[in-house]
Design a protein around this motif. Sequence first.
Motif, PDB file in Angstrom:
ATOM      1  N   ASP A  76      34.182  45.138  51.804  1.00 25.20           N
ATOM      2  CA  ASP A  76      34.522  45.196  50.393  1.00 25.20           C
ATOM      3  C   ASP A  76      36.025  45.008  50.183  1.00 25.20           C
ATOM      4  O   ASP A  76      36.475  44.825  49.056  1.00 25.20           O
ATOM      5  CB  ASP A  76      34.030  46.481  49.725  1.00 25.20           C
ATOM      6  CG  ASP A  76      34.426  47.750  50.468  1.00 25.20           C
ATOM      7  OD1 ASP A  76      35.450  47.736  51.178  1.00 25.20           O
ATOM      8  OD2 ASP A  76      33.706  48.758  50.336  1.00 25.20           O
ATOM      9  N   LEU A  77      36.787  45.031  51.282  1.00 25.58           N
ATOM     10  CA  LEU A  77      38.214  44.729  51.226  1.00 25.58           C
ATOM     11  C   LEU A  77      38.582  43.884  52.441  1.00 25.58           C
ATOM     12  O   LEU A  77      38.195  44.224  53.568  1.00 25.58           O
ATOM     13  CB  LEU A  77      39.050  46.011  51.216  1.00 25.58           C
ATOM     14  CG  LEU A  77      40.574  45.818  51.273  1.00 25.58           C
ATOM     15  CD1 LEU A  77      41.079  45.113  50.019  1.00 25.58           C
ATOM     16  CD2 LEU A  77      41.281  47.159  51.449  1.00 25.58           C
ATOM     17  N   VAL A  78      39.316  42.806  52.210  1.00 27.07           N
ATOM     18  CA  VAL A  78      39.742  41.914  53.292  1.00 27.07           C
ATOM     19  C   VAL A  78      41.213  41.567  53.082  1.00 27.07           C
ATOM     20  O   VAL A  78      41.634  41.300  51.954  1.00 27.07           O
ATOM     21  CB  VAL A  78      38.923  40.608  53.327  1.00 27.07           C
ATOM     22  CG1 VAL A  78      39.330  39.750  54.535  1.00 27.07           C
ATOM     23  CG2 VAL A  78      37.431  40.898  53.375  1.00 27.07           C
ATOM     24  N   THR A  79      41.977  41.543  54.185  1.00 21.97           N
ATOM     25  CA  THR A  79      43.317  40.974  54.125  1.00 21.97           C
ATOM     26  C   THR A  79      43.326  39.700  54.961  1.00 21.97           C
ATOM     27  O   THR A  79      42.762  39.661  56.060  1.00 21.97           O
ATOM     28  CB  THR A  79      44.384  41.962  54.627  1.00 21.97           C
ATOM     29  OG1 THR A  79      44.053  42.434  55.940  1.00 21.97           O
ATOM     30  CG2 THR A  79      44.483  43.154  53.690  1.00 21.97           C
ATOM     31  N   VAL A  80      43.956  38.663  54.421  1.00 22.21           N
ATOM     32  CA  VAL A  80      44.058  37.367  55.081  1.00 22.21           C
ATOM     33  C   VAL A  80      45.523  36.966  55.112  1.00 22.21           C
ATOM     34  O   VAL A  80      46.124  36.720  54.066  1.00 22.21           O
ATOM     35  CB  VAL A  80      43.248  36.280  54.349  1.00 22.21           C
ATOM     36  CG1 VAL A  80      43.386  34.938  55.074  1.00 22.21           C
ATOM     37  CG2 VAL A  80      41.786  36.677  54.223  1.00 22.21           C
ATOM     38  N   ALA A 113      34.042  40.556  48.062  1.00 22.52           N
ATOM     39  CA  ALA A 113      35.126  41.357  48.619  1.00 22.52           C
ATOM     40  C   ALA A 113      36.394  41.239  47.774  1.00 22.52           C
ATOM     41  O   ALA A 113      36.664  40.189  47.183  1.00 22.52           O
ATOM     42  CB  ALA A 113      35.418  40.924  50.044  1.00 22.52           C
ATOM     43  N   ARG A 114      37.159  42.298  47.738  1.00 25.14           N
ATOM     44  CA  ARG A 114      38.535  42.239  47.220  1.00 25.14           C
ATOM     45  C   ARG A 114      39.392  41.661  48.348  1.00 25.14           C
ATOM     46  O   ARG A 114      39.321  42.108  49.501  1.00 25.14           O
ATOM     47  CB  ARG A 114      39.012  43.659  46.877  1.00 25.14           C
ATOM     48  CG  ARG A 114      40.502  43.768  46.444  1.00 25.14           C
ATOM     49  CD  ARG A 114      40.658  43.550  44.986  1.00 25.14           C
ATOM     50  NE  ARG A 114      42.060  43.673  44.545  1.00 25.14           N
ATOM     51  CZ  ARG A 114      42.631  44.806  44.094  1.00 25.14           C
ATOM     52  NH1 ARG A 114      41.937  45.938  44.087  1.00 25.14           N
ATOM     53  NH2 ARG A 114      43.873  44.793  43.660  1.00 25.14           N
ATOM     54  N   VAL A 115      40.203  40.667  48.035  1.00 25.41           N
ATOM     55  CA  VAL A 115      41.003  39.990  49.059  1.00 25.41           C
ATOM     56  C   VAL A 115      42.482  40.149  48.721  1.00 25.41           C
ATOM     57  O   VAL A 115      42.886  40.008  47.561  1.00 25.41           O
ATOM     58  CB  VAL A 115      40.632  38.498  49.152  1.00 25.41           C
ATOM     59  CG1 VAL A 115      41.491  37.788  50.204  1.00 25.41           C
ATOM     60  CG2 VAL A 115      39.148  38.338  49.490  1.00 25.41           C
ATOM     61  N   LEU A 116      43.272  40.429  49.745  1.00 28.18           N
ATOM     62  CA  LEU A 116      44.720  40.547  49.607  1.00 28.18           C
ATOM     63  C   LEU A 116      45.400  39.657  50.629  1.00 28.18           C
ATOM     64  O   LEU A 116      44.943  39.547  51.768  1.00 28.18           O
ATOM     65  CB  LEU A 116      45.175  41.997  49.794  1.00 28.18           C
ATOM     66  CG  LEU A 116      46.697  42.226  49.739  1.00 28.18           C
ATOM     67  CD1 LEU A 116      47.035  43.496  48.963  1.00 28.18           C
ATOM     68  CD2 LEU A 116      47.302  42.322  51.145  1.00 28.18           C
TER      69      LEU A 116
END
Length: 266
Positions: A76-80, A113-116
């Motif tokens: 539900d949360l991803v950092t790229v 997902a929320r992506v940051l």
Amino acid sequence: MPDVEYLRYVALGDSQTEGVGDGDDTTGLRGWADRLAEHLAALNPELRYANLAVRGRVAGQVRAEQLAPALALRPDLVTVVAGVNDLLRPSFDAGRVAGQLEEMFAALTASGARVLTLTFPDVARIAPIARPVRGRVFDVNDRIREAAARHGVTVADLAPLPVATDPRLWSEDRLHASPLGHARIAAAAAYALGLPGSDDTWALPLPPQRLPSRLNAAGAELRWAAGFLGPWIGRRLRGRSSGDGRAAKRPELLPLGGPSPAAASS
């Protein structure tokens, strides 16, 4: 304050997300993504965290090797964060790198997902010898912001801030953040996400320090070139990467063990 509590956080990227510069391969790497996970776990002990990042990976490799496993974990949360390794290569193409990042943004946001993501600081202010590639950094940052806007991706925009290029935020190799730098990046990410307990103090400058003389500064440049730049060029000429033979340090979603300090602690 976020509308949801994050339960499944997955980090994609290269050495910075793996945590190089914050710890070592003997005692273990921490890094900004681990620090962000610690902040999240302090808010919700049910958090599960995976870190798929591997040092040396270019953006295309991150997409090819990490995107599908990340989607399979249903985060539900991803950092790229990827693209720095591309910047240093003769074959660099800003459009291609941005396109690879945007493919990941699109797929991950479509999954719910929320992506940051992050922007990159001016490398010429960290290592003057890197001045020829600073235009590439500005170009990629602009493209990251545009792609993020198209897909509703949150951007922790470190690039414009003077503190982002303070030498104390960078390790001796000038390629990876120091422990303090990783702490600041984690705090920036937490603030961009609107996490409880976060604030904008990560953007404040550090106390002034005495600048080295020109002679000492020149000597430092020579030592850096011999100790870090030379070996890096040697690996490139041999077609090798610092990530050869390495796998993700945390490929499965697992709870965090041990204490859960705030993201901005060092």
